[in-house]
Design a protein around this motif. Structure first.
Motif, PDB file in Angstrom:
ATOM      1  N   GLU A  22       0.790  -1.218   0.000  1.00  8.70           N
ATOM      2  CA  GLU A  22       0.000   0.000   0.000  1.00  8.70           C
ATOM      3  C   GLU A  22       0.826   1.274   0.000  1.00  8.70           C
ATOM      4  O   GLU A  22       0.415   2.275  -0.561  1.00  8.70           O
ATOM      5  CB  GLU A  22      -0.935  -0.014   1.208  1.00  8.70           C
ATOM      6  CG  GLU A  22      -1.962  -1.133   1.111  1.00  8.70           C
ATOM      7  CD  GLU A  22      -2.934  -1.126   2.258  1.00  8.70           C
ATOM      8  OE1 GLU A  22      -3.070  -0.093   2.928  1.00  8.70           O
ATOM      9  OE2 GLU A  22      -3.559  -2.179   2.482  1.00  8.70           O
ATOM     10  N   GLU A  23       2.010   1.240   0.626  1.00 10.01           N
ATOM     11  CA  GLU A  23       2.768   2.483   0.774  1.00 10.01           C
ATOM     12  C   GLU A  23       4.241   2.281   0.435  1.00 10.01           C
ATOM     13  O   GLU A  23       4.879   1.358   0.924  1.00 10.01           O
ATOM     14  CB  GLU A  23       2.648   2.988   2.217  1.00 10.01           C
ATOM     15  CG  GLU A  23       3.252   4.351   2.409  1.00 10.01           C
ATOM     16  CD  GLU A  23       3.027   4.872   3.814  1.00 10.01           C
ATOM     17  OE1 GLU A  23       3.879   5.655   4.269  1.00 10.01           O
ATOM     18  OE2 GLU A  23       2.030   4.498   4.457  1.00 10.01           O
ATOM     19  N   ALA A  24       4.747   3.152  -0.422  1.00  4.70           N
ATOM     20  CA  ALA A  24       6.166   3.119  -0.792  1.00  4.70           C
ATOM     21  C   ALA A  24       6.886   4.244  -0.066  1.00  4.70           C
ATOM     22  O   ALA A  24       6.361   5.348   0.079  1.00  4.70           O
ATOM     23  CB  ALA A  24       6.322   3.284  -2.294  1.00  4.70           C
ATOM     24  N   ASP A  25       8.088   3.945   0.394  1.00  2.94           N
ATOM     25  CA  ASP A  25       8.926   4.937   1.056  1.00  2.94           C
ATOM     26  C   ASP A  25      10.289   4.933   0.367  1.00  2.94           C
ATOM     27  O   ASP A  25      10.968   3.903   0.341  1.00  2.94           O
ATOM     28  CB  ASP A  25       9.084   4.588   2.540  1.00  2.94           C
ATOM     29  CG  ASP A  25       9.935   5.589   3.300  1.00  2.94           C
ATOM     30  OD1 ASP A  25       9.961   6.775   2.918  1.00  2.94           O
ATOM     31  OD2 ASP A  25      10.580   5.175   4.283  1.00  2.94           O
ATOM     32  N   ILE A  26      10.660   6.066  -0.218  1.00  2.04           N
ATOM     33  CA  ILE A  26      11.926   6.187  -0.929  1.00  2.04           C
ATOM     34  C   ILE A  26      12.825   7.124  -0.131  1.00  2.04           C
ATOM     35  O   ILE A  26      12.443   8.257   0.170  1.00  2.04           O
ATOM     36  CB  ILE A  26      11.711   6.742  -2.350  1.00  2.04           C
ATOM     37  CG1 ILE A  26      10.763   5.817  -3.112  1.00  2.04           C
ATOM     38  CG2 ILE A  26      13.037   6.874  -3.086  1.00  2.04           C
ATOM     39  CD1 ILE A  26      10.149   6.436  -4.338  1.00  2.04           C
TER      40      ILE A  26
END
Length: 182
Positions: free
Chosen positions: A57-61
């Protein structure tokens, strides 16, 4: 009796509708989160990374600027999905060529690849290095750039091993250009 049949029919219809809607929402959750078109210093296309990414659900770069100063220094970029590491790109400045040590990758049965001065690829990673400024003597530091890519796939997935050499070539060309190496 007729009322009972109507109630049962309505209940079954409601259960089927609820089941269908639940199935749709579960299907929607089974996708890679939306990503920017380019990642990691605008180097990699998100489309090129999709084969290694998990659904979530959530991408963190997270990324440090791509700048390697004098002495040992690093630049890195990582992509997590739902808090789980999925892809990372790391650059390290080494002062001496013998500081480049890949013995930790030997357990992964790496294959040599023609990228940079030397490179290897294994089931979920690849590494290469190139000389930016050669050392003039054994005690005089130079600039040797080591570039590493990691995915976090299972060993049975052949996709990363196929795709990583091309991504590593992009990374080498980018680093040479950004660091003004010949």
């Amino acid at each position: 009796m007729r009322q009972l049949r109507s109630v049962v029919t309505a209940a079954l219809t409601l259960m089927l509708l609820q089941s269908a809607l639940t199935g749709c929402s579960q299907d929607e959750a089974k996708a890679v989160p939306e990503l920017p078109e380019r990642l990691c210093w605008d180097l990699f296309s998100s489309k090129d990374l999709l084969p290694f990414l998990a659904v979530g659900e959530e991408a963190d770069i997270r990324s440090r600027p791509f700048a390697l100063a004098e002495g040992p220094d690093t630049a890195n970029c990582s992509l997590d999905i739902d808090g789980i590491p999925q892809f990372s790109a790391n650059a390290a400045l080494r002062e001496f060529e013998d500081e480049i040590d890949w013995t930790t990758y030997e357990k992964a049965s790496p294959t040599p690849i023609n990228v940079g001065s030397r490179g290897i690829v294994w089931h979920n990673g690849a590494v290469s290095y190139f000389t930016c400024v050669p050392s003039n003597a054994a005690s005089t530091p130079g600039q040797y750039i080591e570039l590493t890519l990691h995915t976090y796939d299972e060993p049975g997935n052949p996709e990363p091993r196929k795709a990583l050499p091309a991504l590593l070539k992009q990374f080498v060309a980018f680093a040479q250009r950004e660091l003004n190496c010949d």
